[in-house]
Design a protein around this motif. Structure first.
Motif, mmCIF file in Angstrom:
data_model
loop_
_atom_site.group_PDB
_atom_site.id
_atom_site.type_symbol
_atom_site.label_atom_id
_atom_site.label_comp_id
_atom_site.label_asym_id
_atom_site.label_seq_id
_atom_site.Cartn_x
_atom_site.Cartn_y
_atom_site.Cartn_z
ATOM 1 N N ILE A 38 -53.230 27.677 3.305
ATOM 2 C CA ILE A 38 -53.429 29.055 3.712
ATOM 3 C C ILE A 38 -52.065 29.553 4.181
ATOM 4 C CG2 ILE A 38 -54.646 30.565 5.329
ATOM 5 C CD1 ILE A 38 -56.743 28.297 5.588
ATOM 6 N N ARG A 39 -51.745 30.834 3.945
ATOM 7 C CA ARG A 39 -50.396 31.329 4.247
ATOM 8 C C ARG A 39 -50.395 32.681 4.952
ATOM 9 N NH1 ARG A 39 -47.219 27.216 4.035
ATOM 10 N NH2 ARG A 39 -47.657 25.937 2.237
ATOM 11 N N ASN A 40 -49.407 32.867 5.824
ATOM 12 C CA ASN A 40 -49.017 34.157 6.380
ATOM 13 C C ASN A 40 -47.536 34.334 6.100
ATOM 14 O OD1 ASN A 40 -51.251 33.893 8.986
ATOM 15 N ND2 ASN A 40 -50.928 35.861 8.005
ATOM 16 N N ALA A 41 -47.142 35.530 5.707
ATOM 17 C CA ALA A 41 -45.726 35.800 5.453
ATOM 18 C C ALA A 41 -45.426 37.249 5.800
ATOM 19 C CB ALA A 41 -45.387 35.534 3.984
ATOM 20 N N VAL B 128 -48.545 39.556 4.796
ATOM 21 C CA VAL B 128 -49.427 38.986 3.777
ATOM 22 C C VAL B 128 -50.200 37.814 4.362
ATOM 23 C CG1 VAL B 128 -49.446 37.760 1.568
ATOM 24 C CG2 VAL B 128 -47.906 39.694 1.898
ATOM 25 N N TYR B 129 -51.488 37.808 4.115
ATOM 26 C CA TYR B 129 -52.350 36.660 4.422
ATOM 27 C C TYR B 129 -52.970 36.220 3.113
ATOM 28 C CZ TYR B 129 -56.313 33.883 5.873
ATOM 29 O OH TYR B 129 -57.225 32.868 6.001
ATOM 30 N N VAL B 130 -52.833 34.952 2.780
ATOM 31 C CA VAL B 130 -53.401 34.408 1.547
ATOM 32 C C VAL B 130 -54.425 33.354 1.939
ATOM 33 C CG1 VAL B 130 -52.914 33.295 -0.651
ATOM 34 C CG2 VAL B 130 -51.193 34.778 0.386
ATOM 35 N N GLN B 131 -55.674 33.635 1.621
ATOM 36 C CA GLN B 131 -56.752 32.716 1.994
ATOM 37 C C GLN B 131 -57.001 31.697 0.892
ATOM 38 O OE1 GLN B 131 -59.839 35.474 2.867
ATOM 39 N NE2 GLN B 131 -60.477 35.699 0.760
ATOM 40 N N PRO B 132 -57.775 30.658 1.187
ATOM 41 C CA PRO B 132 -58.046 29.623 0.181
ATOM 42 C C PRO B 132 -58.824 30.174 -1.004
ATOM 43 C CG PRO B 132 -58.718 28.905 2.358
ATOM 44 C CD PRO B 132 -58.395 30.359 2.468
ATOM 45 N N TYR B 133 -58.532 29.617 -2.157
ATOM 46 C CA TYR B 133 -59.318 29.951 -3.343
ATOM 47 C C TYR B 133 -60.665 29.269 -3.226
ATOM 48 C CZ TYR B 133 -54.786 31.208 -5.313
ATOM 49 O OH TYR B 133 -53.559 31.758 -5.535
ATOM 50 N N LYS B 134 -61.731 30.042 -3.216
ATOM 51 C CA LYS B 134 -63.056 29.461 -3.038
ATOM 52 C C LYS B 134 -63.461 28.554 -4.194
ATOM 53 C CE LYS B 134 -64.790 33.171 -0.092
ATOM 54 N NZ LYS B 134 -63.657 33.085 0.741
ATOM 55 N N LEU C 179 -44.478 32.763 7.805
ATOM 56 C CA LEU C 179 -44.755 32.763 9.240
ATOM 57 C C LEU C 179 -45.472 31.496 9.666
ATOM 58 C CD1 LEU C 179 -45.758 36.495 9.733
ATOM 59 C CD2 LEU C 179 -43.650 35.364 10.474
ATOM 60 N N ASP C 180 -46.551 31.138 9.024
ATOM 61 C CA ASP C 180 -47.262 29.905 9.335
ATOM 62 C C ASP C 180 -48.336 29.713 8.280
ATOM 63 O OD1 ASP C 180 -47.972 27.567 10.577
ATOM 64 O OD2 ASP C 180 -48.542 28.467 12.472
ATOM 65 N N GLY C 181 -48.956 28.573 8.311
ATOM 66 C CA GLY C 181 -50.007 28.276 7.352
ATOM 67 C C GLY C 181 -51.052 27.374 7.967
ATOM 68 N N GLY C 182 -52.077 27.105 7.207
ATOM 69 C CA GLY C 182 -53.123 26.217 7.681
ATOM 70 C C GLY C 182 -53.991 26.859 8.741
ATOM 71 N N GLY C 183 -54.390 26.053 9.726
ATOM 72 C CA GLY C 183 -55.345 26.470 10.734
ATOM 73 C C GLY C 183 -54.888 27.573 11.661
ATOM 74 N N THR C 184 -53.585 27.840 11.729
ATOM 75 C CA THR C 184 -53.130 28.914 12.605
ATOM 76 C C THR C 184 -52.794 30.188 11.845
ATOM 77 O OG1 THR C 184 -50.856 28.123 12.543
ATOM 78 C CG2 THR C 184 -52.230 27.359 14.359
ATOM 79 N N ALA C 185 -52.978 30.183 10.549
ATOM 80 C CA ALA C 185 -52.730 31.388 9.760
ATOM 81 C C ALA C 185 -53.938 32.310 9.857
ATOM 82 C CB ALA C 185 -52.467 31.036 8.301
ATOM 83 N N GLY C 186 -53.685 33.586 9.872
ATOM 84 C CA GLY C 186 -54.776 34.548 9.905
ATOM 85 C C GLY C 186 -54.229 35.938 10.076
ATOM 86 N N MET C 187 -55.110 36.925 9.941
ATOM 87 C CA MET C 187 -54.668 38.298 10.120
ATOM 88 C C MET C 187 -55.803 39.122 10.712
ATOM 89 S SD MET C 187 -52.967 40.954 7.408
ATOM 90 C CE MET C 187 -51.529 39.936 7.149
ATOM 91 N N TYR C 188 -55.427 39.922 11.671
ATOM 92 C CA TYR C 188 -56.318 40.864 12.336
ATOM 93 C C TYR C 188 -55.686 42.226 12.132
ATOM 94 C CZ TYR C 188 -59.526 42.317 16.064
ATOM 95 O OH TYR C 188 -60.532 42.901 16.795
ATOM 96 N N PHE C 189 -56.403 43.172 11.530
ATOM 97 C CA PHE C 189 -55.806 44.455 11.180
ATOM 98 C C PHE C 189 -56.779 45.585 11.469
ATOM 99 C CE2 PHE C 189 -54.770 47.785 8.005
ATOM 100 C CZ PHE C 189 -53.462 48.050 8.394
#
Length: 143
Positions: free
Chosen positions: A59-62, A74-80, A108-118
Protein backbone atom coordinates in the motif's frame (compact mmCIF):
# COMPACT_ATOMS: atom_id res chain seq x y z
CA UNK A 1 11.35 19.58 1.21
CA UNK A 2 8.85 22.33 0.45
CA UNK A 3 9.92 25.96 0.32
CA UNK A 4 7.89 29.07 1.14
CA UNK A 5 7.75 29.97 -2.56
CA UNK A 6 5.88 26.71 -3.25
CA UNK A 7 8.65 24.67 -4.90
CA UNK A 8 9.52 21.15 -3.83
CA UNK A 9 12.98 19.57 -3.88
CA UNK A 10 14.05 16.03 -3.03
CA UNK A 11 17.43 14.77 -1.86
CA UNK A 12 18.98 11.41 -1.16
CA UNK A 13 19.52 11.20 2.60
CA UNK A 14 23.29 10.97 2.34
CA UNK A 15 23.42 13.88 -0.14
CA UNK A 16 21.11 16.36 1.60
CA UNK A 17 22.93 19.58 2.57
CA UNK A 18 21.65 19.32 6.17
CA UNK A 19 23.39 22.40 7.61
CA UNK A 20 22.29 24.51 4.65
CA UNK A 21 18.69 23.27 4.92
CA UNK A 22 18.47 23.92 8.66
CA UNK A 23 19.75 27.47 8.22
CA UNK A 24 17.61 28.33 5.20
CA UNK A 25 14.74 30.65 6.23
CA UNK A 26 12.86 29.84 2.99
CA UNK A 27 12.38 26.16 3.96
CA UNK A 28 8.76 25.61 5.01
CA UNK A 29 8.31 21.81 5.31
CA UNK A 30 10.80 18.96 5.61
CA UNK A 31 9.49 15.48 4.90
CA UNK A 32 11.57 12.49 5.84
CA UNK A 33 10.84 8.95 4.73
CA UNK A 34 11.34 8.40 1.03
CA UNK A 35 12.73 7.44 -1.25
CA UNK A 36 12.47 10.10 -3.94
CA UNK A 37 10.54 8.68 -6.89
CA UNK A 38 11.69 10.78 -9.86
CA UNK A 39 15.20 11.70 -10.95
CA UNK A 40 16.51 15.27 -11.25
CA UNK A 41 14.95 15.52 -14.73
CA UNK A 42 11.50 14.39 -13.54
CA UNK A 43 11.83 10.92 -15.06
CA UNK A 44 10.81 7.65 -13.35
CA UNK A 45 13.53 5.90 -11.38
CA UNK A 46 14.28 2.19 -11.63
CA UNK A 47 16.55 1.87 -8.59
CA UNK A 48 16.24 3.36 -5.13
CA UNK A 49 18.42 4.05 -2.13
CA UNK A 50 16.54 1.48 -0.07
CA UNK A 51 18.39 0.11 2.96
CA UNK A 52 15.10 -0.88 4.66
CA UNK A 53 13.58 -2.79 1.73
CA UNK A 54 10.58 -0.47 1.33
CA UNK A 55 10.66 -0.92 -2.46
CA UNK A 56 8.63 -4.13 -2.43
CA UNK A 57 4.95 -4.04 -3.43
CA UNK A 58 2.76 -2.50 -0.75
CA UNK A 59 0.00 0.00 0.00
CA UNK A 60 1.43 3.45 -0.83
CA UNK A 61 1.19 7.15 0.01
CA UNK A 62 3.14 9.69 -2.04
CA UNK A 63 3.32 13.42 -2.64
CA UNK A 64 3.94 14.80 -6.11
CA UNK A 65 4.92 18.26 -7.28
CA UNK A 66 3.81 19.77 -10.61
CA UNK A 67 4.90 23.41 -10.37
CA UNK A 68 5.08 26.21 -7.80
CA UNK A 69 2.34 25.61 -5.25
CA UNK A 70 0.74 22.69 -7.16
CA UNK A 71 0.92 19.24 -5.61
CA UNK A 72 -0.93 15.96 -5.56
CA UNK A 73 -1.28 13.47 -2.76
CA UNK A 74 -1.71 9.86 -3.80
CA UNK A 75 -2.99 6.86 -1.88
CA UNK A 76 -2.79 3.50 -3.65
CA UNK A 77 -4.77 0.72 -2.02
CA UNK A 78 -4.32 -3.04 -2.49
CA UNK A 79 -5.66 -4.67 -5.60
CA UNK A 80 -8.60 -6.73 -4.39
CA UNK A 81 -8.11 -9.31 -7.16
CA UNK A 82 -4.57 -10.17 -5.98
CA UNK A 83 -4.46 -13.01 -3.49
CA UNK A 84 -1.44 -11.61 -1.64
CA UNK A 85 -3.14 -8.21 -1.11
CA UNK A 86 -0.09 -6.32 -2.32
CA UNK A 87 -0.13 -3.16 -4.33
CA UNK A 88 2.59 -1.12 -6.08
CA UNK A 89 6.31 -1.55 -5.77
CA UNK A 90 8.45 1.58 -5.72
CA UNK A 91 9.28 1.41 -9.44
CA UNK A 92 5.57 1.21 -10.33
CA UNK A 93 4.80 4.12 -8.00
CA UNK A 94 7.57 6.11 -9.69
CA UNK A 95 5.99 5.49 -13.12
CA UNK A 96 2.54 6.44 -11.78
CA UNK A 97 3.76 9.76 -10.40
CA UNK A 98 5.45 10.52 -13.74
CA UNK A 99 2.28 9.60 -15.66
CA UNK A 100 0.31 12.01 -13.45
CA UNK A 101 2.63 14.78 -14.65
CA UNK A 102 4.75 15.27 -11.54
CA UNK A 103 8.28 16.61 -11.92
CA UNK A 104 9.22 15.72 -8.32
CA UNK A 105 7.70 12.97 -6.22
CA UNK A 106 8.37 11.42 -2.85
CA UNK A 107 7.19 8.23 -1.15
CA UNK A 108 5.62 9.11 2.20
CA UNK A 109 4.96 5.67 3.68
CA UNK A 110 3.41 2.34 2.91
CA UNK A 111 1.82 -0.66 4.49
CA UNK A 112 -0.15 -0.39 7.71
CA UNK A 113 0.53 3.31 8.24
CA UNK A 114 -0.47 4.43 4.76
CA UNK A 115 -3.86 6.04 4.36
CA UNK A 116 -5.70 9.17 3.40
CA UNK A 117 -8.39 11.25 5.02
CA UNK A 118 -9.83 13.94 2.74
CA UNK A 119 -12.66 16.46 3.26
CA UNK A 120 -13.89 14.68 6.37
CA UNK A 121 -13.90 11.20 4.87
CA UNK A 122 -11.56 8.24 5.05
CA UNK A 123 -10.72 7.43 1.42
CA UNK A 124 -8.60 4.38 2.22
CA UNK A 125 -9.94 1.02 3.28
CA UNK A 126 -6.60 -0.30 4.58
CA UNK A 127 -3.78 1.19 6.55
CA UNK A 128 -3.96 4.18 8.90
CA UNK A 129 -2.38 2.37 11.80
CA UNK A 130 -4.10 -0.99 11.47
CA UNK A 131 -0.77 -2.76 12.00
CA UNK A 132 1.17 -0.19 14.05
CA UNK A 133 0.75 3.24 15.62
CA UNK A 134 1.11 6.25 13.36
CA UNK A 135 3.83 8.61 14.58
CA UNK A 136 3.82 11.08 11.68
CA UNK A 137 1.23 12.48 9.37
CA UNK A 138 0.99 15.28 6.84
CA UNK A 139 -1.89 17.64 7.53
CA UNK A 140 -3.10 20.49 5.32
CA UNK A 141 -5.74 22.69 6.99
CA UNK A 142 -8.52 24.40 5.09
CA UNK A 143 -7.73 28.03 4.31
Amino acid sequence: MIYLDGRMETYLADEAPAEEILNDPTVWQILGFGPELLDGNGQPKTSFNDPNNVSRANIRNAVGYFELGHYCFVYVQPYKERKDGTCLDMESLSRLMHELGCVRAYNLDGGGTAGMYFNGKLVSDKGLGQTRKIHDFYYIPKA
